[in-house]
Design a protein around this motif. Structure first.
Motif, PDB file in Angstrom:
ATOM      1  N   ALA A  23       0.833  -1.206   0.000  1.00  0.00           N
ATOM      2  CA  ALA A  23       0.000   0.000   0.000  1.00  0.00           C
ATOM      3  C   ALA A  23       0.865   1.252   0.000  1.00  0.00           C
ATOM      4  CB  ALA A  23      -0.933  -0.006   1.211  1.00  0.00           C
ATOM      5  N   TYR A  24       1.931   1.236   0.776  1.00  0.00           N
ATOM      6  CA  TYR A  24       2.811   2.403   0.812  1.00  0.00           C
ATOM      7  C   TYR A  24       3.548   2.574  -0.519  1.00  0.00           C
ATOM      8  CZ  TYR A  24       6.530   5.612   1.976  1.00  0.00           C
ATOM      9  OH  TYR A  24       7.381   6.681   1.965  1.00  0.00           O
ATOM     10  N   LEU A  25       4.116   1.485  -1.026  1.00  0.00           N
ATOM     11  CA  LEU A  25       4.878   1.581  -2.273  1.00  0.00           C
ATOM     12  C   LEU A  25       3.994   2.050  -3.423  1.00  0.00           C
ATOM     13  CD1 LEU A  25       7.044  -1.674  -1.990  1.00  0.00           C
ATOM     14  CD2 LEU A  25       7.798   0.682  -1.620  1.00  0.00           C
ATOM     15  N   GLY A  26       2.725   1.715  -3.356  1.00  0.00           N
ATOM     16  CA  GLY A  26       1.802   2.146  -4.402  1.00  0.00           C
ATOM     17  C   GLY A  26       1.593   3.643  -4.456  1.00  0.00           C
ATOM     18  N   THR A  27       1.986   4.348  -3.402  1.00  0.00           N
ATOM     19  CA  THR A  27       1.841   5.812  -3.387  1.00  0.00           C
ATOM     20  C   THR A  27       3.058   6.533  -3.959  1.00  0.00           C
ATOM     21  OG1 THR A  27       2.838   6.149  -1.180  1.00  0.00           O
ATOM     22  CG2 THR A  27       0.488   5.572  -1.259  1.00  0.00           C
ATOM     23  N   LEU A  28       4.140   5.809  -4.240  1.00  0.00           N
ATOM     24  CA  LEU A  28       5.381   6.459  -4.659  1.00  0.00           C
ATOM     25  C   LEU A  28       5.318   6.871  -6.122  1.00  0.00           C
ATOM     26  CD1 LEU A  28       7.965   4.134  -2.866  1.00  0.00           C
ATOM     27  CD2 LEU A  28       7.046   6.323  -2.085  1.00  0.00           C
ATOM     28  N   PRO A  29       5.536   8.146  -6.419  1.00  0.00           N
ATOM     29  CA  PRO A  29       5.377   8.621  -7.796  1.00  0.00           C
ATOM     30  C   PRO A  29       6.422   8.070  -8.764  1.00  0.00           C
ATOM     31  CG  PRO A  29       6.284  10.348  -6.385  1.00  0.00           C
ATOM     32  CD  PRO A  29       5.881   9.240  -5.468  1.00  0.00           C
ATOM     33  N   GLY A  30       7.584   7.667  -8.271  1.00  0.00           N
ATOM     34  CA  GLY A  30       8.625   7.210  -9.186  1.00  0.00           C
ATOM     35  C   GLY A  30       8.586   5.743  -9.508  1.00  0.00           C
ATOM     36  N   ARG A  31       7.687   5.020  -8.886  1.00  0.00           N
ATOM     37  CA  ARG A  31       7.694   3.565  -9.033  1.00  0.00           C
ATOM     38  C   ARG A  31       7.463   3.126 -10.476  1.00  0.00           C
ATOM     39  NH1 ARG A  31       3.200  -0.273  -6.108  1.00  0.00           N
ATOM     40  NH2 ARG A  31       4.454  -2.144  -5.781  1.00  0.00           N
ATOM     41  N   ASP A  32       6.424   3.631 -11.109  1.00  0.00           N
ATOM     42  CA  ASP A  32       6.121   3.231 -12.487  1.00  0.00           C
ATOM     43  C   ASP A  32       7.186   3.718 -13.456  1.00  0.00           C
ATOM     44  OD1 ASP A  32       3.838   2.008 -11.582  1.00  0.00           O
ATOM     45  OD2 ASP A  32       2.499   3.663 -12.122  1.00  0.00           O
ATOM     46  N   ALA A  33       7.709   4.913 -13.212  1.00  0.00           N
ATOM     47  CA  ALA A  33       8.751   5.452 -14.100  1.00  0.00           C
ATOM     48  C   ALA A  33      10.005   4.585 -14.043  1.00  0.00           C
ATOM     49  CB  ALA A  33       9.067   6.897 -13.711  1.00  0.00           C
ATOM     50  N   PHE A  34      10.400   4.169 -12.837  1.00  0.00           N
ATOM     51  CA  PHE A  34      11.561   3.289 -12.710  1.00  0.00           C
ATOM     52  C   PHE A  34      11.299   1.950 -13.392  1.00  0.00           C
ATOM     53  CE2 PHE A  34      13.436   5.746  -9.040  1.00  0.00           C
ATOM     54  CZ  PHE A  34      14.682   5.920  -9.619  1.00  0.00           C
ATOM     55  N   ALA A  35      10.121   1.394 -13.183  1.00  0.00           N
ATOM     56  CA  ALA A  35       9.812   0.099 -13.784  1.00  0.00           C
ATOM     57  C   ALA A  35       9.867   0.173 -15.306  1.00  0.00           C
ATOM     58  CB  ALA A  35       8.436  -0.376 -13.317  1.00  0.00           C
ATOM     59  N   ARG A  36       9.339   1.267 -15.875  1.00  0.00           N
ATOM     60  CA  ARG A  36       9.382   1.421 -17.336  1.00  0.00           C
ATOM     61  C   ARG A  36      10.813   1.511 -17.832  1.00  0.00           C
ATOM     62  NH1 ARG A  36       4.984   4.910 -16.363  1.00  0.00           N
ATOM     63  NH2 ARG A  36       6.385   6.728 -16.404  1.00  0.00           N
ATOM     64  N   ARG A  37      11.618   2.339 -17.166  1.00  0.00           N
ATOM     65  CA  ARG A  37      12.989   2.523 -17.645  1.00  0.00           C
ATOM     66  C   ARG A  37      13.822   1.258 -17.451  1.00  0.00           C
ATOM     67  NH1 ARG A  37      15.773   3.661 -21.510  1.00  0.00           N
ATOM     68  NH2 ARG A  37      17.666   4.920 -21.288  1.00  0.00           N
ATOM     69  N   MET A  38      13.623   0.583 -16.336  1.00  0.00           N
ATOM     70  CA  MET A  38      14.351  -0.667 -16.120  1.00  0.00           C
ATOM     71  C   MET A  38      13.970  -1.708 -17.161  1.00  0.00           C
ATOM     72  SD  MET A  38      14.158  -0.932 -11.958  1.00  0.00           S
ATOM     73  CE  MET A  38      14.966   0.290 -10.917  1.00  0.00           C
ATOM     74  N   THR A  39      12.696  -1.759 -17.515  1.00  0.00           N
ATOM     75  CA  THR A  39      12.244  -2.695 -18.542  1.00  0.00           C
ATOM     76  C   THR A  39      12.908  -2.375 -19.878  1.00  0.00           C
ATOM     77  OG1 THR A  39      10.124  -2.993 -17.417  1.00  0.00           O
ATOM     78  CG2 THR A  39      10.220  -3.602 -19.743  1.00  0.00           C
ATOM     79  N   GLU A  40      12.995  -1.082 -20.213  1.00  0.00           N
ATOM     80  CA  GLU A  40      13.667  -0.683 -21.457  1.00  0.00           C
ATOM     81  C   GLU A  40      15.142  -1.070 -21.436  1.00  0.00           C
ATOM     82  OE1 GLU A  40      10.855   3.315 -22.099  1.00  0.00           O
ATOM     83  OE2 GLU A  40      12.942   3.501 -21.450  1.00  0.00           O
ATOM     84  N   LEU A  41      15.807  -0.849 -20.304  1.00  0.00           N
ATOM     85  CA  LEU A  41      17.240  -1.132 -20.214  1.00  0.00           C
ATOM     86  C   LEU A  41      17.527  -2.628 -20.187  1.00  0.00           C
ATOM     87  CD1 LEU A  41      18.265   1.641 -17.661  1.00  0.00           C
ATOM     88  CD2 LEU A  41      18.859   1.545 -20.088  1.00  0.00           C
ATOM     89  N   TYR A  42      16.575  -3.405 -19.690  1.00  0.00           N
ATOM     90  CA  TYR A  42      16.741  -4.866 -19.677  1.00  0.00           C
ATOM     91  C   TYR A  42      16.468  -5.486 -21.038  1.00  0.00           C
ATOM     92  CZ  TYR A  42      17.737  -7.172 -15.217  1.00  0.00           C
ATOM     93  OH  TYR A  42      18.364  -7.702 -14.122  1.00  0.00           O
ATOM     94  N   ASN A  43      15.781  -4.771 -21.901  1.00  0.00           N
ATOM     95  CA  ASN A  43      15.292  -5.357 -23.142  1.00  0.00           C
ATOM     96  C   ASN A  43      16.359  -5.336 -24.235  1.00  0.00           C
ATOM     97  OD1 ASN A  43      13.566  -6.578 -24.902  1.00  0.00           O
ATOM     98  ND2 ASN A  43      12.341  -4.745 -25.319  1.00  0.00           N
ATOM     99  N   TYR A  44      17.391  -6.130 -24.018  1.00  0.00           N
ATOM    100  CA  TYR A  44      18.422  -6.301 -25.046  1.00  0.00           C
ATOM    101  C   TYR A  44      18.892  -7.757 -25.027  1.00  0.00           C
ATOM    102  CZ  TYR A  44      21.954  -6.232 -21.333  1.00  0.00           C
ATOM    103  OH  TYR A  44      22.706  -6.521 -20.220  1.00  0.00           O
ATOM    104  N   GLU A  45      19.388  -8.207 -26.148  1.00  0.00           N
ATOM    105  CA  GLU A  45      19.820  -9.593 -26.289  1.00  0.00           C
ATOM    106  C   GLU A  45      21.088  -9.828 -25.461  1.00  0.00           C
ATOM    107  OE1 GLU A  45      20.212 -12.600 -30.075  1.00  0.00           O
ATOM    108  OE2 GLU A  45      21.218 -10.657 -30.204  1.00  0.00           O
TER     109      GLU A  45
END
Length: 702
Positions: free
Chosen positions: A69-91
């Motif tokens: 519940a607390y982590l769901g209030t953090l504004p940077g959570r989705d932004a970090f997840a998106r960027r990490m997903t982009e950075l992980y997405n390489y062969e």
């Protein structure tokens, strides 16, 4: 019943966050008298296995509800997840291994939960999927762990890791057909896997089957080496080497290059202090020969020519050297390559060359020497970074190695040891530019005057006239070196404008045995002092500012983070202790914990007990002191550092009066100590941690 606490500390200028209500954790009246000290342990019930005790399972669920519940209030959570997903997405490719005419290697197309094992016919052949573990479990948490092809490439020996556990199930695959043989081996843990040269079977180490319900918590004792003949059941396996009189020993076996010998390395803990016992293969009933029995030094087999064996050792050389020994005269050493300023961390034979890997100020260096130690050539590496691999056989003329750095993902190189030529085997296509980031090395002074190196990673062009939110990472133990390595999750922090600092603390192996010794046992406080000094340096140099510094570490590094948070809660804005060893008086009672006495000492010995009690995170939480925001992370099925460590620490932290900042615990399901964790769980956990750190260090994440 819930215990309310606000999510803000006095004086915090940020907008007030909703009040937290921690689950009410039952406290028992357990007190253990030890050496005249009454040691309270009110949360011992949290040591029970979550799969066995429903009360613990309910506590885990309640804690996760509050944390989620607390982590769901953090504004940077989705932004970090998106960027990490982009950075992980390489062969991504793993190091190839050649066996016969075949090449075996792993590949991940980017976001697959687990990497897939491929095989090629010849170096330039088309890759064929041999093992795809992504279909083994719906949650992606069952992984392909160790794998070894037979010398002729006909069979593949591989192990399965389920839910992050250290236990392995070992199987054999026919490479041509892709079909599994009926062979299956269980209760394997901390084992080498090595084929007999004729491919008739393999050597492995295992523990006795644990009692029902105790597989993930009971002590690991009576490690023994077995030989398994293909096509036979496990109960027919031949016992090769056991030490019933010393149940604490671990025993691992390797077959010599010529196949005539089996070398068993025995150890009592995590220190590189070994015994060496030699067996003749193919001659049942021959007596073993003890080559080294004092458990004083590191001995790593490199190669042999007849009865002359080559070893990497720290005997007479704290930063290690290369020696040979005639097994007919154990203990008589001939030096091939002497100790140098850099720390010799690896040696492997490839054809008629030996490749030596060094650390110079925590950065990789490599060179080739002849079998007699004569220098042949340096191996030119790409940058400040880490090189690994260089494996091979005495019949090979090629080897492969991986190179990476903080802003440079792993590239796989092929090295021809005859010509010295290097070519790229696999290079990733990236979604970012490594040139957009800078990596530099600094040296700072610790409390006692020791110079300690530290790497800094930041985005090029970052405004350095004012402090930036910074994560300081450390480990400091077990002779483990913190060398430059690529992490998409950490790079996401840097990409969003944060600074990453990695301190090469004492207790690690960056400068050999002396550096390790200076950070363990009664010198453990040096590690904490080094880490605190790193934080003070970052602030003094204006790299970060007061209230902008978060600290992170896992396992022994989780202990580090929790210990320095107790000692200097004023210095840090946020703390991220992961899978940490938090109860230093009971760590040796569970699974692999008994191995750690080499670094920590024995809680049952008075001098060690008093030293451990002085810094044990669980026992030294400072009631009445304002603490930084703390997010503890662990996994419910971690059987390396059992989660009870983190459970007890989090409960004690929530119970104490330590200010208004949140003190939460995030408990992953079906995940262990770290290895085998699927990509989506890695990203989700890292996004939570770094969004939490961003919230409390002031990093504006968009």
């Amino acid at each position: 019943m819930m215990t309310p606490v606000t999510a803000e500390a006095a004086g915090d200028m940020a907008a007030p966050a909703p009040a937290l209500a921690y689950p009410d954790t039952a406290r028992d009246n357990i007190v253990d008298p030890q050496f005249g000290v009454d040691v309270a342990d009110p949360y011992r019930w949290l040591e029970d296995d979550v799969r066995v005790n429903p009360k613990v399972a309910a506590w885990v669920a309640a804690q996760n509800r509050v944390t989620d519940a607390y982590l769901g209030t953090l504004p940077g959570r989705d932004a970090f997840a998106r960027r990490m997903t982009e950075l992980y997405n390489y062969e991504r490719f793993g190091l190839p291994r050649r066996a016969g005419t075949r090449y075996f290697y792993t590949r991940n197309d980017g976001l697959q939960p687990q990497s897939v094992l491929y095989v090629r016919e010849g170096l330039k052949g088309e890759g064929r999927v041999l093992i795809d573990p992504n279909g083994w479990a719906k949650d992606g948490a069952t992984a392909l762990a160790e794998w070894v092809p037979s010398d002729d490439g006909r069979h593949l020996l591989y192990s399965v890791q389920d839910g992050g556990t250290d236990w392995r199930i070992v199987r054999v695959k026919d490479v041509a057909t892709g079909q599994d043989l009926p062979d299956e081996i269980r209760w394997v843990k901390f084992s080498a896997l090595d084929w007999a040269k004729d491919g008739s079977g393999f050597y492995y180490s295992r523990f006795p089957a644990p009692k029902a319900g105790e597989a993930f918590q009971s002590l690991n004792e009576n490690h023994a080496v077995y030989f398994h003949s293909l096509g036979t059941p496990q109960d027919a396996d031949r016992l090769i080497h056991a030490t019933p009189g010393q149940p604490e020993l671990s025993n691992r076996a390797v077959v010599s290059d010529d196949g005539k010998y089996l070398l068993v390395t025995g150890s009592t803990g995590t220190d590189e202090r070994y015994s060496l016992t030699l067996y003749r293969t193919g001659k049942a009933g021959t007596k073993p020969k003890l080559l080294v029995g004092d458990y004083e030094n590191n001995w790593e087999y490199v190669t042999n020519s007849g009865t002359r064996f080559t070893f990497l050792t720290n005997k007479g050389a704290p930063r290690q050297r290369l020696v040979s020994m005639d097994i007919r005269q154990p203990g008589v050493l001939t030096e091939l390559v002497g100790e140098e300023e850099g720390t010799l961390v690896g040696a492997s034979r490839v054809g008629d060359r030996i490749i030596l890997s060094y650390l110079g100020d925590a950065k990789s260096e490599a060179r080739m020497v002849a079998l007699d130690g004569r220098r042949v050539a340096n191996i030119n590496l790409a940058d400040i970074g880490s090189a690994s691999g260089f494996g091979g056989k005495s019949t090979d003329a090629e080897t492969f190695y991986a190179f990476s750095s903080y802003a440079r993902p792993t590239t796989i190189y092929r090295l021809d040891t005859v010509t010295g030529q290097t070519e790229i085997f696999a290079e990733p296509k990236l979604t970012f530019k490594p040139a957009d980031f800078t990596v530099e090395q600094r040296f700072y002074t610790s409390k006692d005057g020791t110079e300690v190196p530290m790497f800094l990673v930041m985005k090029k062009g970052l405004d350095r006239t004012k402090g930036s939110p910074t994560i300081l990472y450390g480990y400091g133990g077990f002779n483990v070196s913190m060398t430059p390595a690529f992490s998409p999750t950490r790079l996401a922090w840097v990409d969003k404008g944060g600074v990453l600092a990695i301190a090469n603390l004492r207790g690690g192996g960056e400068y050999g045995k002396a550096w390790h010794d200076a950070g363990r046992l009664d010198k453990k406080q040096n590690v904490f002092d080094d880490f605190v000094a790193a934080g003070e340096y970052l602030i003094a140099e204006g790299i970060t500012g007061k209230g902008q510094l978060a600290i992170e570490g896992g396992s022994n590094g989780g202990l580090l983070v929790a210990a320095v948070t107790n000692q200097r809660p004023d210095l840090f804005a946020a703390a991220l202790p992961a899978v940490g060893v938090m109860d230093m008086l009971r760590f040796d009672r569970f699974t692999a914990g008994r191995y750690w006495t080499d670094d920590y000492g024995f809680p049952s010995k008075e001098a060690d007990f008093r030293n451990l009690l002085a810094y044990s995170p669980y026992h030294n939480i400072r009631d009445g002191k304002a603490y930084p925001a703390v997010l503890v992370t662990t996994a419910d099925t971690d059987d390396r550092v059992v989660p009870g460590h983190s459970f007890k620490y989090a409960a004690a932290l929530q119970h104490a009066r330590t200010g208004g900042k949140p003190h939460l615990i995030r408990i992953e399901t079906r995940a262990g100590h770290g290895s085998g964790k699927p990509t989506d769980k890695i990203i989700a956990e890292a996004a939570d941690k770094y969004a939490f750190a961003a919230r409390w260090t002031g990093l504006d994440v968009k």
